[in-house]
Design a protein around this motif. Sequence first.
Motif, PDB file in Angstrom:
ATOM      1  N   GLU A   1     -25.930 114.067  94.173  1.00 44.50           N
ATOM      2  CA  GLU A   1     -24.806 114.073  93.245  1.00 44.50           C
ATOM      3  C   GLU A   1     -23.871 115.229  93.579  1.00 44.50           C
ATOM      4  OE1 GLU A   1     -25.197 112.518  89.068  1.00 44.50           O
ATOM      5  OE2 GLU A   1     -27.040 113.680  89.242  1.00 44.50           O
TER       6      GLU A   1
ATOM      7  N   TYR B   1     -23.471 119.814  96.079  1.00 43.58           N
ATOM      8  CA  TYR B   1     -24.286 118.607  96.173  1.00 43.58           C
ATOM      9  C   TYR B   1     -25.740 118.936  95.855  1.00 43.58           C
ATOM     10  CZ  TYR B   1     -20.266 116.353  98.303  1.00 43.58           C
ATOM     11  OH  TYR B   1     -19.024 115.834  98.517  1.00 43.58           O
TER      12      TYR B   1
ATOM     13  N   GLY C   1     -30.185 113.031  91.288  1.00 41.37           N
ATOM     14  CA  GLY C   1     -29.659 111.839  90.656  1.00 41.37           C
ATOM     15  C   GLY C   1     -30.723 110.783  90.379  1.00 41.37           C
TER      16      GLY C   1
ATOM     17  N   ALA D   1     -23.654 105.493  93.520  1.00 45.04           N
ATOM     18  CA  ALA D   1     -22.792 105.937  92.443  1.00 45.04           C
ATOM     19  C   ALA D   1     -21.352 105.539  92.707  1.00 45.04           C
ATOM     20  CB  ALA D   1     -22.890 107.448  92.285  1.00 45.04           C
TER      21      ALA D   1
ATOM     22  N   PRO E   1     -21.783 105.882  87.252  1.00 44.61           N
ATOM     23  CA  PRO E   1     -22.307 107.141  87.790  1.00 44.61           C
ATOM     24  C   PRO E   1     -23.830 107.182  87.760  1.00 44.61           C
ATOM     25  CG  PRO E   1     -21.583 107.455  85.533  1.00 44.61           C
ATOM     26  CD  PRO E   1     -21.219 106.038  85.905  1.00 44.61           C
TER      27      PRO E   1
END
Length: 471
Positions: free
Chosen positions: A331, A337, A341, A363, A368
């Motif tokens: 993510e 980063y 996720g 995503a 999302p």
Amino acid sequence: SYFYPSASLSVLLNEMVDMGGNVDLLKLRGGWARVGNDTSPYRLYPTYGNAGQWGDATQLSKPGTIYTPNLKPEEATSMEFGVDLSMMNNRVRFEGTYYEVDNRNQILPNVPIATSSGYSNMIINAGLIESRGWEFMVGLTPVKTNNLVWDVNVNLSRNRTKLTELSTGIDFIKFWSDARGGAWAYVGDDIGDLYDAEIVRVEDENSPYYQYPIVGGSDYEWQDIESSDTKNKIGNYNPDFLLGLQSRLTYKGFSLDMTFDWRSGGQFVSQTYRYSAEDASSKHWLESLINPGGRTGQELRDWLVANEDEYIINGFNVVGGPTAEYGGFEENYSGVYVSDGTFVPGVIDNGDGTYTEHLSGEATADMPLLPYVVSYAWGFMSPSTFDADFIKLREISLSYQIPRAITTRFGVEDVSVSVYSRNIILWTKAKIGIDPERAFQAEAGGFKQGIERYNVEPWVIPIGFKLNLNF
């Protein structure tokens, strides 16, 4: 005033009929009783309470509870039948009891009602609550010599309580609420049933996504049907049965005693586990996540669909994790980063009978990913509901009885010394580090059974010494 009538009768059959030398006792017994119970004072008519001063004026407050002027006292009627048997010089023992208890007009002080009425709850007479149960005790002395005696006693019990009648206008009794679920009872059902909200799923049997969860909202999580709109029963906090075993081994002046307990059946809700999972500190929740094993996109989608019963349909499934090692998806947090996720596998209802898949873990601006720290199904009670089965070695003790020939010299009839310990072994079916026996909450609003919050303590095994003197 109350009238407390009772009657009991027992018959010693072995005194009436010759049953031979092996039967020491055979007794049949029965009893009936009725008792009453009243409510606390000042619960029939509402009164104003002092709410402080406003200048020279006294402020008054009205209660948030509707009182019942014609409230009746509770009435409990019990009936019991049993048999006692002793054989072979008391080396074989049996006791069996069956009982029924009817609680009529049980007083419930906190029945919730619609706040649009201007009140939050009311006091009512419940109607009729029936309890039925039995208890058996079997005792054996398999070894008995001049120096060595071994006694074993086993107790087995079961109880069921049912709501048979309710006052007019009351559909159910609510004992406590949690998330979108709780413990309540409908007429004809057992006391202790646990209900939860239900996941919204695809109901079209002709759809390739039949029974897939419908996800939505800003985080594309599970959608739910309120528990008030569906009877989604997920368990009962009462056990199927309780079994206890006591063993005593005596050799000359030494005695070794052990006590075991076994609870089978029933469930409990752990708010401790829920908070731990939400705070990303629950190993149990972490291990329940689905690791995609490096799969993404179409490959991940096909893998989930091929195992849909396990990974999509069954339970509260989350794909991903807190780190890349646990399968977390990458993510972007403002240019940083992080591989934490997750996503809930399911479909999105387009509103026209078609669905959009939410299965690939890719995503987009419209769909999302979900950070791991908020991946737990907080709005449901089921993920934090566990089986309450356990086995305990509750206590063990070793005692020595000093011979009387020694103690009487000092004017003491009996002297014994003991060393004991408790909480030796605990096995639980839930395996979340919480003792199911502590699944309760004692609060100002009443005792809540079948749910625990922070009832977690270090597992302590105490060791103690005891000295008994009889003069």
